[in-house]
Write a protein that holds these residues in place. Structure first.
Motif, PDB file in Angstrom:
ATOM      1  N   ALA A   1      31.990  12.536  43.948  1.00 34.35           N
ATOM      2  CA  ALA A   1      30.833  13.255  44.491  1.00 34.35           C
ATOM      3  C   ALA A   1      29.619  13.070  43.586  1.00 34.35           C
ATOM      4  O   ALA A   1      28.490  12.869  44.070  1.00 34.35           O
ATOM      5  CB  ALA A   1      31.167  14.734  44.645  1.00 34.35           C
ATOM      6  N   ALA A   2      29.818  13.130  42.280  1.00 35.31           N
ATOM      7  CA  ALA A   2      28.707  12.960  41.339  1.00 35.31           C
ATOM      8  C   ALA A   2      28.054  11.598  41.506  1.00 35.31           C
ATOM      9  O   ALA A   2      26.818  11.468  41.536  1.00 35.31           O
ATOM     10  CB  ALA A   2      29.208  13.137  39.910  1.00 35.31           C
ATOM     11  N   GLU A   3      28.857  10.576  41.659  1.00 33.53           N
ATOM     12  CA  GLU A   3      28.302   9.228  41.797  1.00 33.53           C
ATOM     13  C   GLU A   3      27.623   9.045  43.156  1.00 33.53           C
ATOM     14  O   GLU A   3      26.623   8.338  43.271  1.00 33.53           O
ATOM     15  CB  GLU A   3      29.404   8.187  41.592  1.00 33.53           C
ATOM     16  CG  GLU A   3      29.875   8.124  40.147  1.00 33.53           C
ATOM     17  CD  GLU A   3      28.708   7.970  39.188  1.00 33.53           C
ATOM     18  OE1 GLU A   3      28.030   6.926  39.230  1.00 33.53           O
ATOM     19  OE2 GLU A   3      28.455   8.903  38.401  1.00 33.53           O
ATOM     20  N   ARG A   4      28.164   9.681  44.181  1.00 34.72           N
ATOM     21  CA  ARG A   4      27.520   9.620  45.491  1.00 34.72           C
ATOM     22  C   ARG A   4      26.147  10.298  45.437  1.00 34.72           C
ATOM     23  O   ARG A   4      25.154   9.769  45.953  1.00 34.72           O
ATOM     24  CB  ARG A   4      28.400  10.316  46.529  1.00 34.72           C
ATOM     25  CG  ARG A   4      27.826  10.319  47.940  1.00 34.72           C
ATOM     26  CD  ARG A   4      27.769   8.929  48.536  1.00 34.72           C
ATOM     27  NE  ARG A   4      29.102   8.366  48.691  1.00 34.72           N
ATOM     28  CZ  ARG A   4      29.337   7.167  49.220  1.00 34.72           C
ATOM     29  NH1 ARG A   4      28.328   6.393  49.622  1.00 34.72           N
ATOM     30  NH2 ARG A   4      30.580   6.712  49.324  1.00 34.72           N
TER      31      ARG A   4
ATOM     32  N   CYS B   1      37.530  18.492  54.224  1.00 31.88           N
ATOM     33  CA  CYS B   1      37.969  18.452  52.835  1.00 31.88           C
ATOM     34  C   CYS B   1      37.498  17.195  52.156  1.00 31.88           C
ATOM     35  O   CYS B   1      37.307  16.163  52.782  1.00 31.88           O
ATOM     36  CB  CYS B   1      39.511  18.501  52.746  1.00 31.88           C
ATOM     37  SG  CYS B   1      40.196  20.012  53.414  1.00 31.88           S
ATOM     38  N   ALA B   2      37.340  17.302  50.817  1.00 34.82           N
ATOM     39  CA  ALA B   2      37.092  16.108  50.009  1.00 34.82           C
ATOM     40  C   ALA B   2      38.437  15.449  49.772  1.00 34.82           C
ATOM     41  O   ALA B   2      39.340  16.057  49.226  1.00 34.82           O
ATOM     42  CB  ALA B   2      36.455  16.489  48.686  1.00 34.82           C
ATOM     43  N   THR B   3      38.584  14.223  50.212  1.00 32.30           N
ATOM     44  CA  THR B   3      39.866  13.533  50.065  1.00 32.30           C
ATOM     45  C   THR B   3      39.648  12.209  49.375  1.00 32.30           C
ATOM     46  O   THR B   3      39.483  11.176  50.021  1.00 32.30           O
ATOM     47  CB  THR B   3      40.523  13.293  51.433  1.00 32.30           C
ATOM     48  OG1 THR B   3      39.587  12.606  52.269  1.00 32.30           O
ATOM     49  CG2 THR B   3      40.915  14.609  52.076  1.00 32.30           C
ATOM     50  N   PRO B   4      39.591  12.214  48.042  1.00 33.78           N
ATOM     51  CA  PRO B   4      39.319  10.987  47.309  1.00 33.78           C
ATOM     52  C   PRO B   4      40.421   9.954  47.489  1.00 33.78           C
ATOM     53  O   PRO B   4      41.586  10.301  47.655  1.00 33.78           O
ATOM     54  CB  PRO B   4      39.255  11.456  45.844  1.00 33.78           C
ATOM     55  CG  PRO B   4      40.069  12.698  45.819  1.00 33.78           C
ATOM     56  CD  PRO B   4      39.865  13.341  47.158  1.00 33.78           C
TER      57      PRO B   4
ATOM     58  N   THR C   1      23.680  18.513  57.157  1.00 37.57           N
ATOM     59  CA  THR C   1      24.533  17.332  57.311  1.00 37.57           C
ATOM     60  C   THR C   1      25.184  16.897  55.989  1.00 37.57           C
ATOM     61  O   THR C   1      25.755  15.805  55.919  1.00 37.57           O
ATOM     62  CB  THR C   1      23.700  16.157  57.861  1.00 37.57           C
ATOM     63  OG1 THR C   1      22.631  15.848  56.945  1.00 37.57           O
ATOM     64  CG2 THR C   1      23.126  16.497  59.229  1.00 37.57           C
ATOM     65  N   LEU C   2      25.106  17.732  54.957  1.00 42.60           N
ATOM     66  CA  LEU C   2      25.631  17.308  53.649  1.00 42.60           C
ATOM     67  C   LEU C   2      27.109  16.950  53.733  1.00 42.60           C
ATOM     68  O   LEU C   2      27.567  15.966  53.142  1.00 42.60           O
ATOM     69  CB  LEU C   2      25.402  18.406  52.608  1.00 42.60           C
ATOM     70  CG  LEU C   2      25.869  18.072  51.191  1.00 42.60           C
ATOM     71  CD1 LEU C   2      25.138  16.853  50.642  1.00 42.60           C
ATOM     72  CD2 LEU C   2      25.677  19.262  50.264  1.00 42.60           C
ATOM     73  N   LEU C   3      27.885  17.725  54.483  1.00 43.93           N
ATOM     74  CA  LEU C   3      29.320  17.475  54.541  1.00 43.93           C
ATOM     75  C   LEU C   3      29.680  16.280  55.416  1.00 43.93           C
ATOM     76  O   LEU C   3      30.851  15.915  55.514  1.00 43.93           O
ATOM     77  CB  LEU C   3      30.053  18.722  55.020  1.00 43.93           C
ATOM     78  CG  LEU C   3      30.193  19.836  53.977  1.00 43.93           C
ATOM     79  CD1 LEU C   3      30.931  21.021  54.551  1.00 43.93           C
ATOM     80  CD2 LEU C   3      30.903  19.326  52.737  1.00 43.93           C
ATOM     81  N   ASP C   4      28.686  15.666  56.042  1.00 41.83           N
ATOM     82  CA  ASP C   4      28.920  14.395  56.717  1.00 41.83           C
ATOM     83  C   ASP C   4      28.813  13.228  55.750  1.00 41.83           C
ATOM     84  O   ASP C   4      29.058  12.077  56.137  1.00 41.83           O
ATOM     85  CB  ASP C   4      27.910  14.206  57.849  1.00 41.83           C
ATOM     86  CG  ASP C   4      28.096  15.223  58.970  1.00 41.83           C
ATOM     87  OD1 ASP C   4      29.256  15.647  59.172  1.00 41.83           O
ATOM     88  OD2 ASP C   4      27.094  15.599  59.605  1.00 41.83           O
ATOM     89  N   THR C   5      28.455  13.505  54.500  1.00 44.39           N
ATOM     90  CA  THR C   5      28.291  12.472  53.469  1.00 44.39           C
ATOM     91  C   THR C   5      29.649  12.098  52.893  1.00 44.39           C
ATOM     92  O   THR C   5      30.426  12.981  52.519  1.00 44.39           O
ATOM     93  CB  THR C   5      27.386  12.985  52.336  1.00 44.39           C
ATOM     94  OG1 THR C   5      26.158  13.447  52.891  1.00 44.39           O
ATOM     95  CG2 THR C   5      27.121  11.889  51.317  1.00 44.39           C
ATOM     96  N   PRO C   6      29.977  10.813  52.829  1.00 42.08           N
ATOM     97  CA  PRO C   6      31.241  10.413  52.194  1.00 42.08           C
ATOM     98  C   PRO C   6      31.340  10.982  50.776  1.00 42.08           C
ATOM     99  O   PRO C   6      30.344  11.066  50.049  1.00 42.08           O
ATOM    100  CB  PRO C   6      31.148   8.881  52.163  1.00 42.08           C
ATOM    101  CG  PRO C   6      30.224   8.537  53.276  1.00 42.08           C
ATOM    102  CD  PRO C   6      29.209   9.651  53.321  1.00 42.08           C
ATOM    103  N   ASP C   7      32.534  11.394  50.393  1.00 40.98           N
ATOM    104  CA  ASP C   7      32.864  11.896  49.063  1.00 40.98           C
ATOM    105  C   ASP C   7      32.364  13.314  48.800  1.00 40.98           C
ATOM    106  O   ASP C   7      32.524  13.815  47.674  1.00 40.98           O
ATOM    107  CB  ASP C   7      32.336  10.970  47.951  1.00 40.98           C
ATOM    108  CG  ASP C   7      32.830   9.549  48.088  1.00 40.98           C
ATOM    109  OD1 ASP C   7      34.009   9.371  48.437  1.00 40.98           O
ATOM    110  OD2 ASP C   7      32.038   8.613  47.855  1.00 40.98           O
ATOM    111  N   ILE C   8      31.761  13.958  49.770  1.00 37.07           N
ATOM    112  CA  ILE C   8      31.291  15.336  49.590  1.00 37.07           C
ATOM    113  C   ILE C   8      32.127  16.251  50.473  1.00 37.07           C
ATOM    114  O   ILE C   8      32.160  16.092  51.696  1.00 37.07           O
ATOM    115  CB  ILE C   8      29.802  15.491  49.956  1.00 37.07           C
ATOM    116  CG1 ILE C   8      28.930  14.548  49.121  1.00 37.07           C
ATOM    117  CG2 ILE C   8      29.358  16.943  49.766  1.00 37.07           C
ATOM    118  CD1 ILE C   8      28.883  14.855  47.653  1.00 37.07           C
ATOM    119  N   GLY C   9      32.814  17.212  49.848  1.00 36.52           N
ATOM    120  CA  GLY C   9      33.594  18.199  50.577  1.00 36.52           C
ATOM    121  C   GLY C   9      33.062  19.596  50.300  1.00 36.52           C
ATOM    122  O   GLY C   9      32.078  19.767  49.573  1.00 36.52           O
ATOM    123  N   PRO C  10      33.679  20.621  50.862  1.00 34.73           N
ATOM    124  CA  PRO C  10      33.153  21.976  50.715  1.00 34.73           C
ATOM    125  C   PRO C  10      32.997  22.438  49.274  1.00 34.73           C
ATOM    126  O   PRO C  10      31.984  23.040  48.910  1.00 34.73           O
ATOM    127  CB  PRO C  10      34.187  22.828  51.454  1.00 34.73           C
ATOM    128  CG  PRO C  10      34.819  21.904  52.433  1.00 34.73           C
ATOM    129  CD  PRO C  10      34.859  20.568  51.763  1.00 34.73           C
TER     130      PRO C  10
END
Length: 388
Positions: free
Chosen positions: A80-83, A10-13, A100-109
Motif C-alpha cells: 500500500a505504501a508503494e502504491r 480486503c487487502a490481499t497481497p 474510490t480509494l478502495l478500488d485502488t490495487p493494494d489498498i484495503g480497508p
C-alpha cells in the motif's frame, strides 16, 4: 473518515515475488525505489502537520514484522505504501473525495484507514497501538543489554529465503543503531531455501562491496549460514569461506541422527578454521507442532567451542529460542563466547535481538562475552584469528 460508498474489500497481497536477473535477486514486494529506513521510506511527505503517509504505512509493516504478525499483513502495508507513493498526494486525495480509494490495487480497508488518518495530519491509530507495545519494553534488563550490542551476525535476504534486498536490510539495521550487519544467506545444499552457489555468493559479495562504499561508516559484513554436512564438513568452497567476514555454521539436515554421530559432526565443524559461530545448536522448534532438540554431547561440543574461541549462537527467532536455557548456562560455565542473532528474514525481525538478550540476562551471561557487543574491528579481528 472514509466515504460510506467505499466497498469493503480486503487487502490481499500477492505471495513474495523473488526473481533473479543476472544472478541477483529482486524482492519486488518490499523493495522501494526509495530506501527503507527502520520501516520509513524517503520520498514525498503527504499530509498536514508533517505526518508522512508513505512512511507511516511502511512503519506499520515494519512493526508488524517485529511483532511476528503473519507476513501477509506486513506485506499489505508495504505494498500500500508503494502504491500511494507512486500515485502521489493529489491523486490519493482525489480518490478519497470521490469514494474510490478502495478500488485502488493494494489498498484495503485497514490500509486505507491508516492512510486517511495520516493525510488528515494524525498518526494512524494502528501505528500508535504498535508503537505502544515497543514503549512498554523500554529500560528492561534485556533492553539495556540490547543497547550494548553493536550489530547482528545472522540475517537473510532475497538472495536465499529472506524477503528483502540486502540494501533494505542494511538500511533498517543502520537506522536502529547497528554499526554492522552480517548477511548470512544459505549455502548450496539447502536448495529449499535457494542456497547460494559459489558463483552467486561471489555476486553477492560484489553487491555488498558497492553498498558499503555508499553506506560507510556502517558496514555490511559478508557472510554465510553454511550447512554442516553429515560428515562435519562445511557446504561451500573453502577458498570462498576464507574471504568472508562471518561464517555461521548450522545443522539443517539429519537432525535425528544418533547422538554420538551428531557430536562428531559438530566437533569436526568446530575444528574447521573457517567457522566462527555455531548456529541454532539444537535445531529445535518451540511453536506449533514443534521439533525436538537434536541429541549430542553438549559438554564436549561447547568445550570445543570454548577451546577454539568459537561462539555459540543465541538464536532469537521466537520459534527457535535456541539453545534452551539449561544449555546456555552450561556454555557459560564452560567459558564459551556467545553471539545474539535474530536470524532475520525481513527488516522488522532485526528487532528480535531483545528475545535473545532476555534469555542471556536470565542465564547470567556477561555482556563482554557476547561478540556482537564488540566494535566492528574487534569482531573482525576475532573472526580473522580463526586462521582462515
Amino acid at each position: 473518515m472514509l466515504a460510506p460508498s467505499l466497498c469493503p474489500k480486503c487487502a490481499t497481497p500477492a505471495q513474495p515475488n523473488i526473481a533473479e536477473r543476472d544472478g541477483a535477486p529482486r524482492a519486488t514486494l518490499v523493495r522501494s525505489t526509495a530506501p527503507l529506513v527502520y520501516g520509513r521510506a524517503a520520498g514525498p511527505t503527504f499530509g498536514r502537520n508533517n505526518v508522512d503517509a508513505v512512511a507511516a504505512l511502511h512503519r506499520i509493516g515494519y512493526l508488524l514484522e517485529r511483532e511476528r504478525a503473519p507476513l501477509y499483513r506486513s506485506r499489505a502495508f508495504r505494498r500500500a505504501a508503494e502504491r500511494v507513493r507512486a500515485l502521489g498526494e493529489s491523486e490519493v486525495r482525489r480518490r478519497i473525495a470521490e469514494g474510490t480509494l478502495l478500488d485502488t490495487p493494494d489498498i484495503g480497508p485497514t490500509t486505507a484507514q491508516a492512510l486517511v488518518e495520516a493525510l488528515d495530519g494524525n498518526t494512524p491509530s494502528y501505528l500508535v497501538k504498535l508503537e505502544s507495545i515497543a514503549a512498554a519494553r523500554a529500560d528492561s534488563p534485556a533492553d539495556q543489554m540490547r543497547r550494548l550490542l553493536r550489530g547482528d551476525c545472522h540475517a537473510h535476504t532475497g538472495w536465499s529465503d529472506g524477503k528483502s534486498a540486502v540494501e533494505v536490510m542494511a538500511d533498517a539495521a543502520r537506522a536502529i543503531g547497528h554499526a554492522y550487519l552480517a548477511i548470512t544467506d544459505h549455502s548450496p545444499r539447502l536448495a529449499i531455501a535457494r542456497g547460494l552457489s559459489a558463483d552467486r555468493l561471489l555476486r553477492q559479495i560484489d553487491e555488498i562491496g558497492e553498498l558499503n562504499h555508499r553506506m560507510a561508516p556502517f558496514r555490511i559484513l559478508t557472510g554465510i549460514e553454511v550447512d554442516i554436512l553429515e560428515d562435519g564438513s562445511l557446504d561451500q568452497d573453502p577458498a570462498l569461506l576464507a574471504r568472508l567476514d562471518m561464517v555461521v555454521a548450522s545443522v539443517h539436515s539429519k537432525l535425528r541422527m544418533a547422538g554420538d554421530l551428531m557430536t562428531s559432526r559438530m566437533l569436526r565443524a568446530i575444528e574447521n578454521p573457517h567457522m566462527d559461530v555455531l548456529g541454532h545448536v539444537t535445531g529445535r522448534i518451540v511453536v506449533g507442532r514443534g521439533r525436538p532438540e537434536s541429541a549430542f554431547d553438549a559438554e564436549r561440543v561447547f568445550g570445543a567451542c570454548a577451546a577454539a574461541g568459537k561462539a555459540i549462537e543465541i538464536n532469537a527467532r521466537p520459534e527457535r529460542l535456541d539453545p534452551p536455557r539449561r544449555l546456555m548456562r552450561l556454555a557459560r560455565e564452560l567459558g564459551c563466547l556467545f553471539c545474539v542473532n535474530t536470524d532475520a528474514h525481513s527488516p522488522g525481525q532485526l528487532e528480535w535481538l531483545e528475545n535473545g538478550c532476555e534469555r542471556a540476562v536470565d542465564c547470567g551471561i556477561d555482556g563482554a562475552r557476547i561478540v556482537n557487543g564488540w566494535e566492528r574491528d574487534e569482531l573482525l579481528a576475532w573472526t580473522a584469528g580463526h586462521a582462515r
